[in-house]
Design an enzyme around this catalytic site. Structure first.
Site, PDB file in Angstrom:
ATOM      1  N   LYS A  20       5.523   9.155   8.479  1.00 39.80           N
ATOM      2  CA  LYS A  20       5.364   8.600   9.823  1.00 39.80           C
ATOM      3  C   LYS A  20       6.446   9.085  10.805  1.00 39.80           C
ATOM      4  CE  LYS A  20       2.826   4.684   7.938  1.00 39.80           C
ATOM      5  NZ  LYS A  20       1.462   4.655   8.461  1.00 39.80           N
TER       6      LYS A  20
ATOM      7  N   ASP B  70       9.244   2.694  -1.132  1.00 42.42           N
ATOM      8  CA  ASP B  70       8.279   3.347  -0.250  1.00 42.42           C
ATOM      9  C   ASP B  70       8.647   2.960   1.183  1.00 42.42           C
ATOM     10  OD1 ASP B  70       4.637   3.494   0.080  1.00 42.42           O
ATOM     11  OD2 ASP B  70       6.270   4.122   1.394  1.00 42.42           O
TER      12      ASP B  70
ATOM     13  N   TYR C 274       0.862  -1.188   0.000  1.00 46.88           N
ATOM     14  CA  TYR C 274       0.000   0.000   0.000  1.00 46.88           C
ATOM     15  C   TYR C 274       0.888   1.224   0.000  1.00 46.88           C
ATOM     16  CZ  TYR C 274      -3.318   3.505   1.834  1.00 46.88           C
ATOM     17  OH  TYR C 274      -4.093   4.641   2.026  1.00 46.88           O
TER      18      TYR C 274
HETATM   19  P1  KE4 Z   1      -0.496   8.349   4.696  1.00 45.33           P
HETATM   20  O1  KE4 Z   1      -1.110   9.046   3.495  1.00 45.33           O
HETATM   21  O2  KE4 Z   1      -1.511   7.501   5.433  1.00 45.33           O
HETATM   22  O3  KE4 Z   1       0.295   9.279   5.604  1.00 45.33           O
HETATM   23  O4  KE4 Z   1       0.625   7.329   4.120  1.00 45.33           O
HETATM   24  C1  KE4 Z   1       0.242   6.379   3.156  1.00 45.33           C
HETATM   25  C2  KE4 Z   1       1.207   5.205   3.214  1.00 45.33           C
HETATM   26  C3  KE4 Z   1       2.184   5.111   2.238  1.00 45.33           C
HETATM   27  N1  KE4 Z   1       3.075   4.092   2.236  1.00 45.33           N
HETATM   28  C4  KE4 Z   1       3.036   3.139   3.195  1.00 45.33           C
HETATM   29  C5  KE4 Z   1       4.041   2.023   3.157  1.00 45.33           C
HETATM   30  C6  KE4 Z   1       2.058   3.193   4.219  1.00 45.33           C
HETATM   31  O5  KE4 Z   1       2.027   2.210   5.165  1.00 45.33           O
HETATM   32  C7  KE4 Z   1       1.134   4.248   4.238  1.00 45.33           C
HETATM   33  C8  KE4 Z   1       0.048   4.357   5.291  1.00 45.33           C
HETATM   34  N2  KE4 Z   1      -0.031   3.262   6.201  1.00 45.33           N
HETATM   35  C9  KE4 Z   1      -1.342   3.012   6.779  1.00 45.33           C
HETATM   36  C10 KE4 Z   1      -1.254   1.795   7.691  1.00 45.33           C
HETATM   37  N3  KE4 Z   1      -0.831   0.626   7.012  1.00 45.33           N
HETATM   38  C11 KE4 Z   1      -1.854   4.204   7.517  1.00 45.33           C
HETATM   39  C12 KE4 Z   1      -3.074   3.937   8.382  1.00 45.33           C
HETATM   40  C13 KE4 Z   1      -4.303   4.513   7.766  1.00 45.33           C
HETATM   41  O6  KE4 Z   1      -4.514   4.370   6.541  1.00 45.33           O
HETATM   42  O7  KE4 Z   1      -5.081   5.098   8.542  1.00 45.33           O
END
Ligand code: KE4
Length: 425
Positions: free
Chosen positions: A265, A237, A142
């Site tokens: 993060k 990523d 993701y």
């Molecule tokens: P954000 O747009 O949520 O800040 O980041 C997206 C993203 C991009 N790349 C990776 C590897 C990620 O894990 C994420 C976001 N992770 C999720 C949890 N697996 C965030 C939790 C959520 O969607 O509320």
């Protein structure tokens, strides 16, 4: 005092699904989400004043635990000198310099406000830098919710991806090829078929969105070799793994050098801050230098950069990751022993402060294998632990996180609770 259920009912009247991000709604595990009232160190307290030992850490950012005094002090100080200017600040330079110091594959970095924004911008940059349209991603990875990345595997390599979300036009999804993680023959075939049209290959080097699956060394090496051979950019990523699994991220553990790195993060320490970076040559394609447009009102926000800098300062101290890895392994080995004593298959892996576990006979290497997990059993585990005050990710495909605030006593009490829960599974 409002109950979690009352708050959830009220939230659902004004916010879609009652949450501002779907995974928080507990849809995968069922039950009522916990509305967090406050947090400190390794603990969260919900609206009913129930305390939980936190193994989500806001999905990764809270590597120091909640409310670390030095971080709070830095944020308060920044708040008092201004919330946002829409103009450059020295602290953005300091944070950029600090990030580049620890991630040598990047010579320049652009700060943004979310991982989605960083990943989306990285794709546009790769397309602009190469003049090509297509990209490869992997099933189970993701990268945020940009249209080009909400795509699942097509019916075959010759066809392109299909949208995983309504609202993503097939014309957008068609440029995205979705492959199986750790599948070298398929990767090589995709490059043979499409290599010359590929702008980039985007991958989570350790896939935290499949719980915790490492790209195998041969697979990661092949991704690097094929991108080089065909002139596509290799994009790591590391939104989740960056500064979480090691100070230099997964790339420093794997010894593979990407062309673009996406971060988030931990570098924001819990505030809205993410980034993407690469060589001067690649990054010079970005406006205002080059023709690839990318912008943001709150990019490099002065309060977020203060939070990120204070966090990076502490995690770059000697032995920070040695201690964090030790705590994480104390947890995962304890859980494994407890599960095995209950006769439950339990595979686990971890790096730094990030871990995963699977109630399977073998450690899975791809998404299809992860999804063979007995999800009702996982859900019973999740709720059993939640009832006992230990907060794991409410979905079997999510990774877990340990902070430097988790003590031996915290971890051992979680393991004791798990032994009781495993016995009921
Ligand atoms: P954000 O747009 O949520 O800040 O980041 C997206 C993203 C991009 N790349 C990776 C590897 C990620 O894990 C994420 C976001 N992770 C999720 C949890 N697996 C965030 C939790 C959520 O969607 O509320």
């Amino acid at each position: 005092m409002n109950s979690n259920l009352t708050l959830f009912e009220r939230a659902k009247r004004v916010i879609p699904g009652g949450v501002n991000s779907p995974v928080r709604a507990f849809k995968a595990v069922g039950g009522t989400p916990r509305f967090i009232a406050h947090a400190k160190g390794a603990y969260l307290w919900d609206a009913e004043n129930n305390r939980y030992t936190d193994y989500i850490g806001s999905w990764g950012p809270m590597i120091l635990g909640h409310g670390h005094p030095s971080v709070v002090e830095a944020v308060v100080k920044a708040v008092e000198t201004g919330l946002s200017f829409g103009a450059p600040t020295e602290r953005e330079i300091e944070l950029a310099e600090e990030i580049l110091k620890h991630v040598p594959s990047m010579q320049m970095v652009r700060l943004v406000s979310s991982g989605t924004e960083a990943a989306m911008s990285a794709i546009r940059l790769a397309r602009g830098a190469t003049g090509r349209k297509k990209l490869i991603k992997f099933e189970g990875c993701y990268h945020g919710h940009a249209d080009a990345l909400l795509v699942k595997a097509g019916s075959g390599l010759a066809t392109f991806g299909n949208p995983t979300s309504a609202g993503v036009p097939p014309e957008v999804a068609q440029h995205t090829i979705v492959l199986e993680y750790n599948n070298i023959p398929q990767l090589e075939e995709a490059f043979t078929l499409h290599g010359k049209e590929l702008a980039c290959l985007m991958i989570e080097p350790i896939a935290g969105n499949m719980n915790f699956i490492r790209a195998s060394a041969p697979f990661a090496k092949r991704c690097r070799e094929l991108c080089t051979e065909y002139g596509a950019l290799l994009v790591f990523d590391e939104v989740m793994t960056g500064f979480r699994v090691a100070l230099g991220g997964a790339q420093s553990v794997m010894g593979v050098v990407p062309d673009i790195t996406v971060l988030g993060k931990v570098i924001g320490g819990g505030m809205p801050l993410a980034a993407f970076g690469g060589s001067v040559d690649v990054m010079s394609h970005l406006a205002p230098l080059g023709a690839v447009y990318q912008a943001g009102t709150l990019s490099g926000n002065p309060v977020a950069t203060a939070c990120g800098l204070a966090t990076l300062k502490i995690i770059s101290e000697p032995n920070f990751y040695a201690h964090l890895s030790q705590q994480t392994r104390r947890l995962t080995q304890g859980l494994k022993n407890a599960a095995n004593q209950a006769g439950i298959p339990f595979q686990t892996d971890s790096e730094g402060g990030m871990f995963g576990f699977f109630m399977l006979d073998e450690l899975p290497q791809n998404y299809a294998k992860v999804m063979t997990t007995d999800s009702p059993r996982f859900n019973r585990f999740f709720h059993g632990m939640l009832e006992k005050g230990h907060y794991f990710a409410p979905a079997l495909y999510e990774a877990g996180f340990v902070s430097s605030a988790h003590t031996n006593a915290d971890v051992d009490s979680t393991v004791t609770a798990a032994a009781e829960v495993f016995a009921t599974l």
